[in-house]
Enzyme design. Structure first.
Site, short mmCIF file in Angstrom:
data_model
loop_
_atom_site.label_atom_id
_atom_site.label_comp_id
_atom_site.label_asym_id
_atom_site.label_seq_id
_atom_site.Cartn_x
_atom_site.Cartn_y
_atom_site.Cartn_z
N ASN A 172 0.92 3.92 -2.99
CA ASN A 172 0.77 5.39 -2.98
C ASN A 172 1.86 6.46 -3.49
O ASN A 172 1.49 7.15 -4.09
CB ASN A 172 0.48 5.53 -1.49
CG ASN A 172 -1.12 5.36 -0.88
OD1 ASN A 172 -1.96 4.88 -1.78
ND2 ASN A 172 -1.09 5.44 0.40
N GLU A 175 0.89 -1.33 0.17
CA GLU A 175 -0.09 -0.03 -0.05
C GLU A 175 0.92 1.40 0.01
O GLU A 175 0.78 2.34 -0.63
CB GLU A 175 -0.75 0.06 1.27
CG GLU A 175 -1.97 -1.19 1.26
CD GLU A 175 -3.10 -0.96 0.08
OE1 GLU A 175 -3.26 0.12 -0.52
OE2 GLU A 175 -3.65 -1.81 -0.37
N ARG A 202 -9.32 3.73 -7.42
CA ARG A 202 -8.58 3.65 -6.24
C ARG A 202 -9.57 3.59 -4.93
O ARG A 202 -10.50 4.32 -4.96
CB ARG A 202 -7.53 4.79 -5.98
CG ARG A 202 -6.63 5.23 -7.12
CD ARG A 202 -5.81 3.89 -7.54
NE ARG A 202 -5.22 3.48 -6.44
CZ ARG A 202 -4.48 2.25 -6.56
NH1 ARG A 202 -4.56 1.53 -7.86
NH2 ARG A 202 -3.68 1.78 -5.47
#
Length: 149
Positions: A49, A45, A106
């Site tokens: 990002n 993650e 997203r």
């Protein structure tokens, strides 16, 4: 204290490299499969990002993501950083379901997953200068929490 630092291009293919490197690095702590899975998910993650939100779709070939890992006692510390656009409002960005890229489908759950799977999460960012995500996972948390020092 063991420590390692790696830098890789900001392309999605390197997300799996970061996941596997963090998992391999933590093996001296003798983690459970669940702890390994938690760390791999959180690293995934954070790296995603950095790539998607830090640098965006118009990435240049020299944009990099850095991962630093170190082990201190029974805790794995991981920092993922980029030198991208940064985050204007960290509190807003950390709200569940908030995303700046809805057109890319997203979910806005990246920071929520990092918080859920790691024991500590701290985000530092400055617009135009990038973002650092600091995470800590206590390995063997039950015995660690019950121990009196």
């Amino acid at each position: 204290m063991n420590r390692m630092k790696m830098e890789f291009r900001a392309i999605s293919a390197n997300e799996s490299l970061a996941r596997m490197t963090a998992a391999a690095f933590m093996t001296p702590l003798n983690p459970t499969l669940e702890e390994i899975s938690d760390v791999k998910t959180a690293v995934s993650e954070a790296v995603t990002n950095a790539i998607i939100h830090g640098y965006g779709e118009d990435r240049e070939s020299d944009e990099m993501v850095e991962m630093i890992c170190y082990i201190e006692k029974e805790a794995l510390h991981i920092t993922i950083s980029d030198e991208g656009v940064g985050i204007e409002n960290i509190d807003k960005a950390m709200e569940p379901l908030y995303t700046t890229k809805p057109e890319l489908e997203r979910s806005g759950m990246g920071f929520s997953f990092m918080e859920a799977f790691m024991d500590e999460l701290k985000v530092e960012s400055e617009p135009g200068k990038g973002t650092k995500v600091h995470m800590v996972k206590k390995i063997g948390a039950t015995s660690w929490a019950e121990r009196e020092d």
